[in-house]
Design an enzyme around this catalytic site. Structure first.
Site, PDB file in Angstrom:
ATOM      1  CG  ASP A  78      -2.130  -1.017   1.062  1.00  8.95           C
ATOM      2  OD1 ASP A  78      -2.313  -1.860   0.318  1.00  8.95           O
ATOM      3  OD2 ASP A  78      -3.134  -0.655   1.949  1.00  8.95           O
ATOM      4  CG  HIS A 225       2.039   0.398   4.249  1.00  7.32           C
ATOM      5  ND1 HIS A 225       1.917  -0.870   5.541  1.00  7.32           N
ATOM      6  CD2 HIS A 225       1.031   1.051   4.110  1.00  7.32           C
ATOM      7  CE1 HIS A 225       0.830  -0.458   5.874  1.00  7.32           C
ATOM      8  NE2 HIS A 225       0.443   0.480   5.379  1.00  7.32           N
TER       9      HIS A 225
HETATM   10 ZN   LIG Z   1      -2.734   3.290   3.249  1.00  9.94          ZN
END
Ligand SMILES: [Zn+2]
Length: 257
Positions: A78, A225
């Site tokens: 992400d 992430h």
């Molecule tokens: Zn996010």
């Protein structure tokens, strides 16, 4: 900002008008690509010839399962793309022969279209992670939610050269019934997660590895992430975790649509 809305009916009307503009813009992008009207905005069956399945409406339920079956996991990445970290994540995935799903921020995709295209060219999938990453968007107006989702969809699709995001992941999981159905009507399955690697907090590579190893029994969709700060721990953790997951008998899939 008018789009943040909520200041009486005038603000809401302005926001609504802008929201409608965003919807119309997103629909026209779809129309231009697919060569037929209206297919991006509704559930109506489009003429078959150009009706790529991925642009058809999908379920509005939040997906967690993997299309790879009972022993598959979904790696989801992400907040990028990021010029420093996304290439490193792509390299680890490539070294391990793993396909992942990248939930991108619209303006970041627009700023780094070459990265979006690398992600697509490597066989990974795209996911809409909104324009502003507002984790309180579930408290905002529908017009604001629409703008956040549809503008990012447009930006990501433009950056990729026409490859559309197949999922929508709300920042911080701030889904609403409205946003789920809107995304689904644009062919983007709402996407949740089962395992939060907590890599965002940079607890150390060993801690990220341990969290995923401990919680992998919780379900197939694992959250990492590739932006929002120094993600070297994420890269290192993936280097350990991807072979470990294989050793445990897991394969790798995409979230169900
Ligand atoms: Zn996010």
């Amino acid at each position: 900002m008018a789009l943040r809305g909520g200041r009486g009916w005038y603000g809401r009307m302005v926001a609504a008008a802008l929201g409608v503009t965003a919807v119309a813009a997103a629909t026209s992008v779809w129309t231009a690509q697919a060569g037929q009207p209206g297919g991006g905005s509704g559930g109506t069956a489009a003429p078959a010839r150009h009706a790529a399945p991925r642009t058809a409406a999908v379920s509005a339920e939040i997906a967690h399962a993997s299309d790879g079956g009972a022993h598959a996991v979904n790696i989801t990445i992400d907040d990028g793309p990021d010029p420093v970290w996304t290439p490193q994540v792509l390299q680890v995935l490539r070294e391990n022969g793993v396909k992942a799903t990248f939930c991108m921020i619209g303006p970041e995709a627009q700023a780094h279209p070459e990265l979006v295209r690398q992600v697509v060219a490597a066989g990974h999938r795209l996911c809409d992670h909104t324009v502003s990453h507002d984790t309180t968007m579930d408290k905002k107006s529908e017009a604001y939610q629409a703008q956040q989702i549809l503008e990012a969809e447009r930006q990501i699709t433009q950056a990729s050269g026409g490859v559309r995001p197949l999922y929508y992941r709300a920042p911080g999981g701030a889904f609403t019934p409205y946003s789920r159905h809107l995304a689904a009507s644009h062919g983007m399955r709402p996407l949740g997660w089962n395992v939060d690697s907590k890599d965002f907090e940079r607890p150390g590579t060993a801690a990220i590895v341990a969290t995923v190893q401990r919680e992998s029994v919780n379900g197939p969709t694992i959250l990492f992430h590739d932006a929002g700060g120094d993600r070297s721990q994420t890269v290192a953790a993936l280097r350990t975790l991807l072979p470990w997951l294989k050793q445990q008998g897991y394969s790798f899939g995409f979230p169900v649509r």
